[in-house]
Design an enzyme around this catalytic site. Structure first.
Site, PDB file in Angstrom:
ATOM      1  N   PHE A 242      15.276  -1.478  -5.205  1.00 20.88           N
ATOM      2  CA  PHE A 242      15.243  -2.551  -4.483  1.00 20.88           C
ATOM      3  C   PHE A 242      16.184  -2.713  -3.355  1.00 20.88           C
ATOM      4  O   PHE A 242      16.625  -3.709  -2.825  1.00 20.88           O
ATOM      5  CB  PHE A 242      15.638  -4.053  -5.466  1.00 20.88           C
ATOM      6  CG  PHE A 242      14.806  -3.861  -6.890  1.00 20.88           C
ATOM      7  CD1 PHE A 242      13.504  -3.797  -6.886  1.00 20.88           C
ATOM      8  CD2 PHE A 242      15.530  -3.472  -8.037  1.00 20.88           C
ATOM      9  CE1 PHE A 242      12.863  -3.581  -8.146  1.00 20.88           C
ATOM     10  CE2 PHE A 242      15.056  -3.603  -9.295  1.00 20.88           C
ATOM     11  CZ  PHE A 242      13.601  -3.769  -9.152  1.00 20.88           C
ATOM     12  N   ARG A 614      -5.694  -1.771   3.174  1.00 19.57           N
ATOM     13  CA  ARG A 614      -6.301  -1.231   2.231  1.00 19.57           C
ATOM     14  C   ARG A 614      -5.240  -1.037   0.874  1.00 19.57           C
ATOM     15  O   ARG A 614      -4.193  -0.763   1.121  1.00 19.57           O
ATOM     16  CB  ARG A 614      -6.790   0.151   2.291  1.00 19.57           C
ATOM     17  CG  ARG A 614      -7.246   1.183   1.391  1.00 19.57           C
ATOM     18  CD  ARG A 614      -8.037   2.192   1.648  1.00 19.57           C
ATOM     19  NE  ARG A 614      -9.171   1.988   2.320  1.00 19.57           N
ATOM     20  CZ  ARG A 614      -9.697   2.899   3.331  1.00 19.57           C
ATOM     21  NH1 ARG A 614      -9.084   3.869   3.540  1.00 19.57           N
ATOM     22  NH2 ARG A 614     -10.869   2.614   3.799  1.00 19.57           N
ATOM     23  N   ASN A 617      -4.239   1.498  -4.650  1.00 24.23           N
ATOM     24  CA  ASN A 617      -4.308   1.055  -6.292  1.00 24.23           C
ATOM     25  C   ASN A 617      -3.968   0.039  -6.554  1.00 24.23           C
ATOM     26  O   ASN A 617      -2.968  -0.478  -6.653  1.00 24.23           O
ATOM     27  CB  ASN A 617      -3.467   2.417  -6.906  1.00 24.23           C
ATOM     28  CG  ASN A 617      -3.592   2.375  -8.447  1.00 24.23           C
ATOM     29  OD1 ASN A 617      -3.800   1.339  -9.132  1.00 24.23           O
ATOM     30  ND2 ASN A 617      -3.329   3.452  -9.245  1.00 24.23           N
ATOM     31  N   THR A 620      -1.622  -0.605  -9.554  1.00 20.87           N
ATOM     32  CA  THR A 620       0.129  -0.465  -9.127  1.00 20.87           C
ATOM     33  C   THR A 620       0.452  -1.491  -8.231  1.00 20.87           C
ATOM     34  O   THR A 620       1.630  -1.914  -8.349  1.00 20.87           O
ATOM     35  CB  THR A 620       0.422   0.930  -8.890  1.00 20.87           C
ATOM     36  OG1 THR A 620      -0.378   1.552  -7.830  1.00 20.87           O
ATOM     37  CG2 THR A 620       0.181   1.880  -9.897  1.00 20.87           C
ATOM     38  N   GLU A 691       6.966  -5.812  -0.927  1.00 23.76           N
ATOM     39  CA  GLU A 691       8.151  -6.718  -0.095  1.00 23.76           C
ATOM     40  C   GLU A 691       7.512  -8.186   0.268  1.00 23.76           C
ATOM     41  O   GLU A 691       7.732  -9.208  -0.022  1.00 23.76           O
ATOM     42  CB  GLU A 691       9.107  -6.193   0.933  1.00 23.76           C
ATOM     43  CG  GLU A 691       9.832  -5.116   0.273  1.00 23.76           C
ATOM     44  CD  GLU A 691      10.894  -4.576   1.200  1.00 23.76           C
ATOM     45  OE1 GLU A 691      10.701  -4.934   2.483  1.00 23.76           O
ATOM     46  OE2 GLU A 691      11.741  -3.708   0.780  1.00 23.76           O
TER      47      GLU A 691
END
Lengths: 736, 216
Positions: A242, A614, A617, A620, A691
């Protein structure tokens, strides 16, 4: 490969593997405890010694003397490293304070010694036997008191101005002038900063938990005064970062020094209670926002000023940045001022700048909508801009904020919202809806990779990219599978090793798009090598494990039949990110319930709608967003490093005192990704999302609490003590 | 401590040793000059103890410094590093293992307190290629990100479902005397000792719900 013209149709567009919600390829390792983190390389390092870090007990001043006699005599002790005996040390380019303090102490819990012993228990015991005589001096710890002495920071753009804000604001028929505060926050990742170090001759071999392998190599080398080529740094698994693991920290440097002194491999993990004051944190801010608008709700003037603090030589929290880009308005200004504070080093935490900036701005927007009597979704839509407001000739590459808001409002059932605050009650609960825009810039950065096609047809990717939980292993595998036309299970991904080509690393939500673009570049080269080897034209088609051109149809693996093929390249960028403003957008919708008697807030449901190019995945990527939303709940309701303004440290420096969300705080979270590609970002046409997910969340919750209770809290976190004496229905009951 | 523990002399002695260590540690922090302590090195010499842990079905004979936590015994002595050290203070749950059928924070327990105990760690639940249903559900639901809290979440959830099955009440239940409901709120309450800073909670509850539904 250079990306300097907008992407056109390319092999990724086939979307045979990319864009699918495949399970993480490292999932079986992580769920069985077989993924090895920095402190766990027993297989490679026999009989390591254990280092235990001693942190400074004062915030500012110096060490008069250290008595190491008792510690040295303690059982099992092999070596004690202090600034006195460590030899000359440099300071990493990315560090503000030195990682081994003494005699000067720059902040509380700055490392001042490492005790190396045969066992962890012995090292810990001996560290407590060190007696330190300090010479403390007064420091500055309170941002509010230091605000007046804050100065213009040396870096970045501390002041911006377009038009004539002063006069436009004064002339605006509807005005808002409000000040907001955000507290110091901690990354509090689950894996403490940890390193295992050994010396192989004059080469340092170090496993460390670090998001940026190449930065880590450079700063370890600089700190120790050795050539970069003599540092082999590995970070294959990282237990969360992070932003807190962007930079080399004391564990890495002290493990290296300890291993040198003890002539043994040494491992060091920062004890959890040391982390909060020893490492970096997101600094507190004071933010003043002024907005002027017409009665119809058009913003004519907007100003955002922010004050934050850091150690001498540090940087400001860039909390005003999004306000330069998010809403239209002809007259605008921003300003940042930086105070010197003697707390631990302030630095990046998930969405630095925008996360705390949006916490303030998006309450201000809500307040302005309320003043105008306009629905807050509509007010945001009405003030959208498709160009950089400071440079109208410069368009956004893609900007679908309005879609995010409108689609989100529809899916969330926003029209059921009672227009009157404190107007909806469900038993003991006051019910409120809140909204905020999400905004985070998209950064692209150079990233390299090496790709191998083995005799067995397996494609192996090597890059020093890291996976901090973001899914890098998996999206890189998807990218290579797509490019080489092989199934996902025929791809092996090796990450986080300084022997591999330098990547973007993980930070600033640039890693997903940038690192896969680097893999795209390397795979493009490997495709050329395969085609040449097979005597096929360069535009041959790679799919289903075959290479096809005209009437020829050959197995990809055939190209490597006589030996492995290897290609290496990197992606670098032209000026598309200068000519076009690249940003990511979203909208957060929240329903909260506030206990009418106690003021306790519970989050009932949350929806994020994201437009971020885009989605490589969706599984995720969704996890990145729900994780960011969860951290946003913490920012809204509980996270607050409490400063002891006299002694100069964060008081609640463990996971009991620093309250991050737990299971019971988080409902099912909904995420919608708009179907989008951004040809200006890279051949992947992807952007960052990790983020974006946190930006605006806390404000959406604060706005929902205001809607539930009628109480406007401008100081985070929104804890019940800030609500309880103003809860409307309780007051009414008292009257009756 | 239950009746049989209290009657177990080896365990009583081990606990007494643990207490002694804590008292000694506290006193040394506050009193005495360093030179006085250095003059009596035997006072802080490690107290070693032989013990046997039955970890994932296999007996493991160890001789440990009595200050060694169950967590460090697993990680540093048996090299079972699937059990994670997140805080070493019982605040995060990353070290959750199943000891004697109950989930515990291995960091809050000295290894010598577990002589003869059955301990199940994440490595004992399943392996890559042979995943426990909960491990497989975590993969399917992307119920993790960095993976560091994950073994603790999985061990905790496996033991937690047993607690539900045995009717052990929680704060989330309206009626603690009634059989607990298998609701998401119950699961969330019971899993709240396992922090996930990556924020996979929403997915973790869905993974657990799926496994709970398959094993009523």
């Amino acid at each position: 490969m250079k990306f300097d013209t907008p992407a056109t149709k390319n092999p990724i567009d086939r979307l045979a593997v990319v864009g699918h919600p495949v399970d993480r390829i490292d999932g079986p390792l992580k769920t069985t405890g077989t993924a090895r983190y920095a402190y766990e390389h027993h297989d490679a390092v026999a009989r390591p010694a254990y280092g235990y870090v001693l942190g400074a007990g004062i915030a500012k001043g110096s060490i008069h003397s250290m008595d190491l006699a008792a510690a040295k005599a303690a059982p099992g002790v092999l070596a004690i490293v202090t600034a006195d005996n460590a030899g000359p040390l440099g300071k990493g380019d990315k560090n503000t304070a030195t990682l081994l303090g003494g005699p000067t102490i720059e902040h509380y819990h700055q490392a001042i010694a490492l005790v190396v012993a045969e066992t962890f228990e012995q090292a810990r015991w001996a560290a407590r036997r060190i007696r330190v005589d300090y010479g403390p001096v007064d420091g500055t710890f309170d941002l509010a008191r230091a605000k007046e002495s804050a100065s213009k920071p040396a870096s970045g753009k501390p002041d911006t101005a377009v038009g004539d804000f002063g006069n436009a604001f004064a002339a605006a028929p509807v005005q808002l002038d409000a000040t907001y505060t955000t507290p110091d926050q901690s990354h509090a990742m689950m894996e403490p900063h940890a390193s295992t170090a050994l010396w192989d001759g004059d080469t340092l071999v170090i496993w460390t938990s670090n998001q940026m392998v190449a930065w880590g190599v450079a700063d370890v080398a600089k700190t120790l005064g050795i050539p970069k080529e003599k540092v082999h740094l590995m970070s294959p698994f990282i237990g969360g970062g992070f932003g807190g693991k962007l930079f080399v920290r004391a564990d890495a440097v002290l493990a290296a020094l300890g291993a040198r002194a003890a002539k043994r491999p040494v491992k060091v993990a920062l004890p959890r209670p040391l982390m909060f004051n020893n490492t970096t944190h997101r600094p507190a801010t004071i933010q003043r926002i002024r907005i002027g608008a017409t009665r119809e709700g058009r913003i004519t003037a907007i100003a955002h000023e922010s004050w934050s603090g850091d150690l001498p030589g540090g940087k400001p929290e860039t909390a005003v940045d999004q306000t330069r880009l998010l809403y239209a308005g002809a007259n605008r200004m921003t300003a940042m001022r930086l105070a010197v504070l003697d707390l631990a080093e302030a630095n990046a935490m998930r969405a630095p700048g925008e996360a705390p900036g949006m916490m303030a701005l998006e309450i201000a927007i809500d307040e302005m909508a309320e003043k105008l009597g306009i629905d807050p979704v509509q007010f945001r839509i009405a003030n959208d801009t498709q160009v950089d407001p400071e440079h109208p000739e410069r368009p956004f590459s893609k900007r679908r904020l309005v879609d995010c808001l409108a689609i989100g409002a529809e899916k969330f059932g926003w029209k059921a919202r009672n227009p009157h605050p404190a107007g909806t009650r469900d038993g003991r609960w006051l019910v409120g809806f809140g909204v905020a825009a999400a905004f985070r810039n998209n950064l692209v950065t150079r990233s390299g990779a090496r790709v191998r096609l083995g005799k067995d047809g397996v494609v192996t990717v090597e890059t020093d990219m890291t996976d901090i939980g973001t899914g890098s292993y998996t999206i890189i595998a998807q990218t290579a599978a797509e490019m080489m036309g092989v199934p996902l299970h025929r791809v092996v991904v090796r990450l986080g090793d300084s022997d591999y080509p330098v990547s973007s690393g993980s930070g600033g939500q640039w890693g997903g798009n940038s690192s896969t673009a680097g893999v795209y570049a390397a795979c493009t080269k490997l495709r050329e090598a395969v085609a040449t080897k097979l005597g096929l034209p360069p535009d041959a088609d790679f799919a289903d494990g075959r290479v096809r051109a005209g009437s020829r149809d050959v197995a990809v693996a055939d190209a490597a039949r006589n030996g492995e093929l290897v290609a290496e390249d990197h992606m670098e960028y032209g000026d598309l990110d200068k000519r076009y403003q690249q940003s990511t957008f979203g909208a957060h919708f929240v329903e909260v319930r506030v206990d009418a008697a106690t003021g306790e807030t519970r989050v009932k449901r949350m929806l994020a709608v994201c437009a971020a190019g885009r989605i490589l995945n969706p599984k995720t990527a969704r996890s990145q967003v729900i994780g960011a939303m969860t951290m946003g709940v913490g920012a809204a309701l509980s996270e607050h490093l409490v400063v002891d303004r006299y002694a100069g440290f964060f008081v609640n420096h463990d996971l009991a005192g620093y309250e991050v969300p737990v299971h019971a705080d988080i409902p099912h979270l909904d995420v919608v990704f708009l179907d989008e590609t951004d040809p200006m970002s890279s051949p992947m046409k992807a952007k960052g999302v990790a983020e974006l997910g946190i930006c605006g969340v806390a404000a959406a919750i604060a706005n929902a609490i205001h809607h539930a209770t009628g109480v406007r809290v401008r100081d985070y976190p929104v804890t019940l003590d800030k609500l309880i004496d103003r809860l409307p229905l309780l007051a009414r009951e008292e009257e009756s | 401590m239950n009746e049989s523990d209290a009657m177990n002399p080896a365990r009583r002695e081990a606990l007494a040793l643990g207490r002694d260590m804590l008292v000694g540690g506290a006193a040394a922090c506050w009193a005495g000059s360093p030179s006085a302590r250095a003059a009596s090195p035997r006072r802080d010499a490690p107290v070693m103890r032989k013990l046997t842990l039955r970890v994932n079905g296999a007996a493991q004979a160890l001789e440990l410094d009595t200050r060694t936590t169950l967590l460090d015994a697993l990680r540093e002595h048996l090299h079972l590093t699937g059990t994670k050290k997140g805080c070493d203070h019982g605040q995060c749950g990353a070290c959750t293992v199943i000891a004697g059928g109950r989930r515990i924070n291995a960091c809050l327990s000295l290894a010598v307190m577990h002589d003869g105990d059955e301990v199940t760690t994440i490595e004992g639940l399943g392996k890559p290629g042979h995943l426990h249903p909960m491990q497989a559900a975590f993969v399917r639901h992307d119920a993790y990100q960095c993976g560091y809290c994950t073994p603790g979440q999985i061990c905790s959830s496996v033991a937690m479902l047993e607690e539900l099955r045995h009717g052990i009440p929680s704060h989330a239940a309206a009626d603690v005397a009634a059989a607990p409901a298998w609701t998401p709120d119950e699961l969330r309450e019971r899993m709240s000792g396992n922090i996930c800073r990556c924020g996979a909670y929403s997915n973790i509850i869905e993974a657990i719900t799926e496994v709970a539904g398959a094993q009523p």
